[in-house]
Design an enzyme around this catalytic site. Structure first.
Site, PDB file in Angstrom:
ATOM      1  CE  LYS A 188      10.950   5.504  43.864  1.00 60.24           C
ATOM      2  NZ  LYS A 188       9.514   5.215  44.118  1.00 60.24           N
ATOM      3  N   GLY A 242       0.985   3.722  39.746  1.00 60.81           N
ATOM      4  CA  GLY A 242      -0.400   3.729  40.198  1.00 60.81           C
ATOM      5  C   GLY A 242      -1.367   2.959  39.330  1.00 60.81           C
ATOM      6  CB  ALA A 251       6.001   2.280  39.463  1.00 61.56           C
ATOM      7  N   GLY A 252       3.526   0.038  39.500  1.00 61.08           N
ATOM      8  CA  GLY A 252       2.702  -0.761  38.611  1.00 61.08           C
ATOM      9  C   GLY A 252       2.330  -2.137  39.107  1.00 61.08           C
ATOM     10  CG  ASN A 277       2.175   3.932  47.714  1.00 56.45           C
ATOM     11  OD1 ASN A 277       1.507   3.737  48.727  1.00 56.45           O
ATOM     12  ND2 ASN A 277       2.367   5.136  47.227  1.00 56.45           N
ATOM     13  CB  THR A 278      -1.225   2.282  44.030  1.00 51.35           C
ATOM     14  OG1 THR A 278      -0.532   3.518  43.837  1.00 51.35           O
ATOM     15  CG2 THR A 278      -2.690   2.473  43.650  1.00 51.35           C
TER      16      THR A 278
END
Length: 258
Positions: free
Chosen positions: A100, A161, A187-188, A209-210
């Site tokens: 990635k 994040g 992301a997001g 992830n977050t």
């Protein structure tokens, strides 16, 4: 329909996967990584090279089941040359050729540098890597990445994040319309509902992830995201009903005269 789902594979280059949920590992304690993978039913997990120091006793690779495909990233790279060096290190550590690409020179908003990412895609593809570029959803940049060897495109949904959801939804839809590569939203994404919405659009996979790492019950949240991704994919394959004005689902007149 069950047979359709069973045969519905995520294809990235020469690789095939049953799961369309990609799990990030950047914010987990090592002890929770394995249980999160199991609950998420993920087959791919991202890996920052800074967490895979082979000299450390608590090496993250020791906590990831051997049947899981690693997707190392070039986190920390500020330009294409740095991304190439990190990718080479990843290969030396035995993490394979899937990579990635993350090239971020902006320390405030942490937005990917599309220009340097295009250059990194070309460099890595020439060295035999299978590059998956993380990028700001832009059609021209996505076309350039495709043309130099990207195996998939990973547009952000919102700043990394932030948990803000599909802020870039319309631009991601343009990529879905125009780019004949897997589109993986990265992301997001902050809730399972947002992941489901992305999958309903027709994206190939979602990476989170977050939103999981910061949950009170990490393993349970991983399961919730897995279910949401599967539900969204099934809805897309089934064909969503069109949006229209009010329309009766049962007869409103005539039945009293029968």
């Amino acid at each position: 329909m069950q047979e359709n789902l069973k045969n519905d594979k995520l294809k990235i280059g020469k690789y095939e996967f049953d799961s369309r949920f990609i799990l990030g590992s950047g914010k987990y304690s090592l002890e929770l990584i394995k249980s999160s993978i199991e609950e998420a039913k993920a087959q791919i997990i991202t890996l920052a090279l800074r967490r895979a120091n082979t000299g450390e006793i608590a090496n993250i690779l020791d906590y990831i089941p051997k049947n899981i495909t690693l997707l190392p990233n070039t986190s920390g790279a500020r330009n294409a040359d740095e991304a190439l060096r990190i990718a080479r290190l990843s290969r030396e550590l035995g993490c394979g050729e899937l990579i990635k690409i993350e090239v971020i020179s902006d320390s405030r908003y942490l937005l990917p540098d599309n220009y340097e990412t295009i250059k990194a895609c070309e460099l890595l593809a020439k060295e035999g890597f299978t590059p998956l570029p993380y990028m700001h959803a832009d059609l021209y940049a996505a076309r350039a990445m495709r043309d130099v060897g990207a195996a998939a495109i990973m547009p952000l949904a919102a700043p990394i994040g932030s948990n803000k959801g599909l802020c870039a939804k319309e631009f991601i839809q343009i990529l879905l319309n125009e780019i004949d590569l897997p589109i993986i939203v990265d992301a997001g994404i902050g809730t399972p509902a947002q992941a489901c919405e992305a999958m309903q659009m027709g994206v190939s996979a979602v990476m989170v992830n977050t939103a999981i790492a910061e949950a009170k019950d990490i393993a349970l949240m991983a399961r919730a995201f897995s279910l949401a991704v599967n539900a969204g994919r099934a809805a897309f394959l089934a064909g969503l009903a069109s949006v229209s004005e009010a329309k009766a689902s049962s007869p409103l007149t005539g039945f009293l005269r029968d």
